[in-house]
Design a protein around this motif. Structure first.
Motif, short mmCIF file in Angstrom:
data_model
loop_
_atom_site.label_atom_id
_atom_site.label_comp_id
_atom_site.label_asym_id
_atom_site.label_seq_id
_atom_site.Cartn_x
_atom_site.Cartn_y
_atom_site.Cartn_z
N LYS A 329 0.81 -1.22 0.00
CA LYS A 329 0.00 0.00 0.00
C LYS A 329 0.85 1.28 0.00
N PHE A 330 1.87 1.29 -0.88
CA PHE A 330 2.66 2.49 -1.01
C PHE A 330 1.79 3.63 -1.51
N THR A 331 2.10 4.84 -1.10
CA THR A 331 1.33 6.00 -1.52
C THR A 331 1.41 6.17 -3.03
N VAL A 403 -8.04 2.85 -4.30
CA VAL A 403 -8.94 2.75 -3.13
C VAL A 403 -8.33 1.86 -2.06
N THR A 404 -7.78 0.72 -2.47
CA THR A 404 -7.21 -0.22 -1.51
C THR A 404 -6.03 0.39 -0.76
N ARG A 405 -5.15 1.06 -1.50
CA ARG A 405 -3.95 1.63 -0.88
C ARG A 405 -4.28 2.83 0.01
N ALA A 406 -5.37 3.49 -0.29
CA ALA A 406 -5.77 4.64 0.52
C ALA A 406 -6.02 4.26 1.97
N LEU A 407 -6.35 3.00 2.20
CA LEU A 407 -6.76 2.54 3.52
C LEU A 407 -5.61 2.14 4.42
N GLU A 408 -4.37 2.51 4.06
CA GLU A 408 -3.23 2.23 4.93
C GLU A 408 -3.27 3.25 6.08
N ILE A 409 -3.61 2.76 7.27
CA ILE A 409 -3.94 3.67 8.38
C ILE A 409 -2.71 4.37 8.97
N HIS A 410 -1.52 3.77 8.83
CA HIS A 410 -0.34 4.35 9.47
C HIS A 410 0.27 5.49 8.64
#
Length: 451
Positions: A329-331, A403-410
């Motif tokens: 989930k890289f930006t 959408v999937t990568r956006a959800l990386e909470i850290h």
């Protein structure tokens, strides 16, 4: 005297010049404008978004040349020559292959222009412009020089201020043109000059365009301490080995760092060794598990840069690299085909092995297309390398992936500001990926510009 500064485009899509919607300020031209004597009128035109007024009166045209823009830069210079206007060229490509560049201009500056710019202007005034100025790299660049940003107004650049703290990198990656340009050295500006430049402009979002802002850790710490009171947000480029220095990372985060472009390059230890990327050797054996966990702990949004097409790469391993980037989930992520820049160890080796396509000068060849392979890979065809690299870009920048990568909470969801940045820039970069793929270099179709 009047000086015209030009930022060339890459080339064209079908029958029209490509318009770069993700364009940023051409920092190098702002620095040259600041170095120019006050009694010289300075104008700047950006070929990426506006027509160049060739008929406008001017005494000298200065064109910055990168390898990807060389063909277009030569076209622009020729148009001015037809009107009797002298041109001077400099930039990365002028250092890598000055003989070629010199054939397309009246004067070439080899190296950073600061030490010779004033002399070059004076020589032009006197009608004594030299054919070539060779520069000794200043140990401390851009001293007491604040970028002129008035020349950027009204050009529609992204709302982020570009500036530099340092130039070059002390590492010697085999494919890196910057390493050749700066001869594997790293040069830092005085921190007080950087702070003064930041205070001279209004934005709170900054991009330090350094090749490796943490190359000199002690100097970087000095900068970060000075940035903390300014309450800014910034991004830059860094190397994986920075994570071993806890104090450096603490200061980086406190100073407002949102994230960094980091050269992961490959998840294969063999490929890392082949490219001499010693800063990554530890992480590649564990596919960077510890390093990625550390980046998340510090909350840094990561632009993971990969190069594909190394001798150890296969279609399957490149596909796995894309899976790795999406999974983590890289930006942002870039999947750049391995490009042989002239003067680099990579270019010299592939030339010896007879593995360069397009007569070795892909940047001038009429048949070359942007983001196409220009080498003969070991474990696939050139067409297969082109296809799989574009497939990686397409998959990573798909709406599902965004959408999937956006959800990386850290990282991406750590703060509303970071999340908003993610949502603004990911669709923009997705659009640019598809627009640029397969572009021709330059605007003219048939003229032979090879040397």
């Amino acid at each position: 005297m009047k000086l015209t500064l030009i930022k060339p485009n890459i080339g064209r899509r079908e029958h029209s010049l490509y318009v770069d919607e993700g364009r940023m300020e051409p920092l190098q031209l702002g620095i040259l404008a600041a170095l120019t004597p006050e009694d010289v009128e300075v104008v700047m035109y950006d070929d990426r978004m506006e027509e160049i007024p060739y008929e406008e009166d001017t005494d000298l045209v200065a064109i910055t040349v990168e390898t990807f823009t060389a063909r277009r830069a030569y076209e622009i210079s020729e148009e001015f020559h037809r009107r009797g206007v002298k041109t001077v060229m400099g930039g990365m490509h002028a250092m890598l292959i000055p003989g070629e560049v010199a054939e397309h201009c009246d004067c070439v500056i080899v190296g950073d222009a600061e030490p010779v710019w004033a002399q070059m202007i004076e020589d032009c005034r006197r009608g004594a412009l030299q054919k070539r100025y060779d520069v000794k790299q200043p140990e401390c660049p851009q001293i007491n020089v604040i970028t002129r940003r008035d020349i950027f107004e009204g050009k529609g650049y992204l709302p982020i201020t570009l500036l530099q703290f340092s130039r070059g990198c002390s590492h010697r990656c085999s494919f890196c043109a910057s390493s050749v340009y700066f001869r594997a050295h790293h040069y830092c500006r005085p921190v007080e000059d950087v702070i003064r430049e930041i205070r001279s402009q209004k934005r709170k979002l900054l991009f330090f365009v350094d090749d490796n802002i943490v190359c000199n850790r002690e100097k970087a710490k000095e900068l970060f301490r000075a940035l903390i009171p300014l309450k800014i947000h910034w991004v830059s480029q860094g190397s994986m080995d920075m994570l071993a220095d806890r104090e450096l990372m603490e200061l980086m985060v406190k100073s407002g760092c949102l994230g960094l472009v980091i050269g992961f390059e490959s998840i294969s230890p063999d490929c890392i060794s082949e490219m001499n990327k010693f800063t990554n050797r530890k992480g590649s054996f564990g596919q960077y598990k510890e390093e990625i966990e550390s980046l998340r702990k510090w909350g840094l949004q990561t632009w993971a840069a990969f190069t594909v097409g190394h001798d150890g790469d296969t279609v399957e391993s490149i596909r796995a690299t894309c899976d790795f980037a999406i999974r983590n989930k890289f930006t942002f992520a870039a999947f750049n085909i391995l490009m042989p820049y002239p003067g680099t160890p990579l270019y010299d080796r592939l030339e010896r092995e007879g593995r360069l396509l397009y007569d070795g000068k892909w940047w001038l060849h009429e048949d070359y297309r942007f983001n196409y392979a220009s080498i003969v890979p070991k474990n696939m065809t050139a067409d297969e390398l082109t296809e799989i690299s574009f497939d990686c870009r397409r998959r990573f920048n798909s709406f599902r992936s965004i959408v999937t990568r956006a959800l990386e909470i850290h990282t991406n969801m750590r703060t509303p500001y970071r999340f908003l940045t993610y949502l603004i820039y990911n669709p923009l970069f997705r659009k640019e990926v598809f627009k640029k793929q397969g572009m021709r270099f330059g605007l003219k179709k048939r003229e032979d510009l090879s040397c």
